[in-house]
Design a protein around this motif. Structure first.
Motif, PDB file in Angstrom:
ATOM      1  N   UNK A   7       0.819  -1.212   0.000  1.00 39.89           N
ATOM      2  CA  UNK A   7       0.000   0.000   0.000  1.00 39.89           C
ATOM      3  C   UNK A   7       0.854   1.264   0.000  1.00 39.89           C
ATOM      4  N   UNK A   8       1.966   1.247   0.708  1.00 44.20           N
ATOM      5  CA  UNK A   8       2.865   2.400   0.736  1.00 44.20           C
ATOM      6  C   UNK A   8       3.365   2.727  -0.673  1.00 44.20           C
ATOM      7  N   UNK A   9       3.701   1.694  -1.430  1.00 38.56           N
ATOM      8  CA  UNK A   9       4.274   1.916  -2.758  1.00 38.56           C
ATOM      9  C   UNK A   9       3.238   2.047  -3.870  1.00 38.56           C
ATOM     10  N   UNK A  10       2.011   1.608  -3.638  1.00 37.92           N
ATOM     11  CA  UNK A  10       0.999   1.694  -4.694  1.00 37.92           C
ATOM     12  C   UNK A  10       0.478   3.124  -4.852  1.00 37.92           C
ATOM     13  N   UNK A  20       1.774  11.954  -3.470  1.00 40.04           N
ATOM     14  CA  UNK A  20       0.799  11.973  -2.380  1.00 40.04           C
ATOM     15  C   UNK A  20       1.475  12.020  -1.005  1.00 40.04           C
ATOM     16  N   UNK A  21       2.736  11.647  -0.955  1.00 37.91           N
ATOM     17  CA  UNK A  21       3.470  11.720   0.312  1.00 37.91           C
ATOM     18  C   UNK A  21       3.561  13.155   0.807  1.00 37.91           C
ATOM     19  N   UNK A  22       3.480  14.101  -0.106  1.00 33.29           N
ATOM     20  CA  UNK A  22       3.656  15.511   0.236  1.00 33.29           C
ATOM     21  C   UNK A  22       2.369  16.312   0.101  1.00 33.29           C
ATOM     22  N   UNK A  23       1.299  15.666  -0.319  1.00 30.88           N
ATOM     23  CA  UNK A  23       0.032  16.343  -0.561  1.00 30.88           C
ATOM     24  C   UNK A  23      -0.849  16.254   0.682  1.00 30.88           C
ATOM     25  N   UNK A  33      -6.315  11.463  -8.717  1.00 32.05           N
ATOM     26  CA  UNK A  33      -7.249  10.727  -9.577  1.00 32.05           C
ATOM     27  C   UNK A  33      -6.825  10.781 -11.039  1.00 32.05           C
ATOM     28  N   UNK A  34      -6.210  11.881 -11.428  1.00 26.76           N
ATOM     29  CA  UNK A  34      -5.776  12.034 -12.812  1.00 26.76           C
ATOM     30  C   UNK A  34      -4.568  11.151 -13.131  1.00 26.76           C
ATOM     31  N   UNK A  35      -3.781  10.813 -12.112  1.00 25.85           N
ATOM     32  CA  UNK A  35      -2.547  10.074 -12.351  1.00 25.85           C
ATOM     33  C   UNK A  35      -2.580   8.628 -11.876  1.00 25.85           C
ATOM     34  N   UNK A  36      -3.637   8.214 -11.222  1.00 28.05           N
ATOM     35  CA  UNK A  36      -3.643   6.884 -10.601  1.00 28.05           C
ATOM     36  C   UNK A  36      -3.522   5.763 -11.628  1.00 28.05           C
ATOM     37  N   UNK A  37      -4.224   5.862 -12.738  1.00 31.15           N
ATOM     38  CA  UNK A  37      -4.148   4.796 -13.747  1.00 31.15           C
ATOM     39  C   UNK A  37      -2.734   4.649 -14.282  1.00 31.15           C
ATOM     40  N   UNK A  38      -2.085   5.776 -14.573  1.00 27.10           N
ATOM     41  CA  UNK A  38      -0.710   5.750 -15.052  1.00 27.10           C
ATOM     42  C   UNK A  38       0.205   5.118 -14.008  1.00 27.10           C
ATOM     43  N   UNK A  39       0.051   5.533 -12.758  1.00 31.04           N
ATOM     44  CA  UNK A  39       0.897   5.018 -11.684  1.00 31.04           C
ATOM     45  C   UNK A  39       0.674   3.525 -11.471  1.00 31.04           C
ATOM     46  N   UNK A  40      -0.564   3.068 -11.483  1.00 30.05           N
ATOM     47  CA  UNK A  40      -0.845   1.642 -11.299  1.00 30.05           C
ATOM     48  C   UNK A  40      -0.249   0.807 -12.432  1.00 30.05           C
ATOM     49  N   UNK A  41      -0.246   1.344 -13.623  1.00 21.15           N
ATOM     50  CA  UNK A  41       0.376   0.652 -14.756  1.00 21.15           C
ATOM     51  C   UNK A  41       1.878   0.506 -14.520  1.00 21.15           C
ATOM     52  N   UNK A  42       2.512   1.560 -14.025  1.00 25.85           N
ATOM     53  CA  UNK A  42       3.931   1.527 -13.694  1.00 25.85           C
ATOM     54  C   UNK A  42       4.204   0.511 -12.575  1.00 25.85           C
TER      55      UNK A  42
END
Length: 165
Positions: free
Chosen positions: A63-66, A71-74, A82-91
């Motif tokens: 969960x920490x890395x997903x 978001x660590x600083x937000x 929400x705009x970047x989650x799909x891209x990040x999950x793919x990575x």
């Protein structure tokens, strides 16, 4: 109460190799079997090709890395993620266990007394202790099982819960 790690350790456990994908490790944890005590594992041990323990990967590690790094600083609010989650999950699909596992791992000896295990877990804020004899992995003691056996011992000694029922 003369229980030792060898008496309460779980010997039916999942392991993964460092090169295993995080997705595979997440599936192992998600589909883990419920133990006699009623709990499921929250993580898996990582072993090298010689079967030696090299790390642990837990729900917390995953969960920490997903979550996207920014978001660590937000602050908690906002929906930028929400705009970047799909891209990040793919990575995230390409990550290996080795990149997110916790190490070094605090371990127990099969002869460690129940209170030694409690002390190690509390002092080090860990929820699981792999049990090793030298370099040989024998099992794992989970905090929930440790609690179960400690409480069961109290009940066997005639103590009961008086919950006002």
């Amino acid at each position: 109460m003369d229980l030792k790690a060898r008496d309460i350790m779980v010997q039916d456990y999942a392991i993964v190799r460092p090169e295993t994908t995080v997705r595979e490790a997440a599936c192992l944890i998600f589909e883990g079997r419920v133990r006699e005590t009623g709990y499921k594992p929250f993580g898996v041990m990582v072993v090298n090709t010689k079967g030696r323990l090299v790390g642990m990967v837990s729900m917390w590690d995953i969960l920490y890395h997903v979550r996207p790094p920014f978001m660590q600083h937000q602050a908690d609010g906002g929906s930028l993620w929400m705009e970047e989650i799909d891209f990040h999950l793919e990575e995230f699909n390409d990550l290996t266990v080795e990149t997110i596992m916790s190490y070094p791992v605090i371990t127990a000896s099969p002869e460690d007394h129940l209170m030694v295990l409690v002390n190690k877990m509390i002092k080090n804020r860990v929820r699981r202790l792999p049990v090793e004899d030298g370099d040989r992995l024998l099992g794992i003691v989970y905090l929930s099982d440790l609690y179960y056996h400690t409480y069961k011992t109290w009940l066997d000694a005639g103590q009961t819960c008086d919950l006002g029922r």
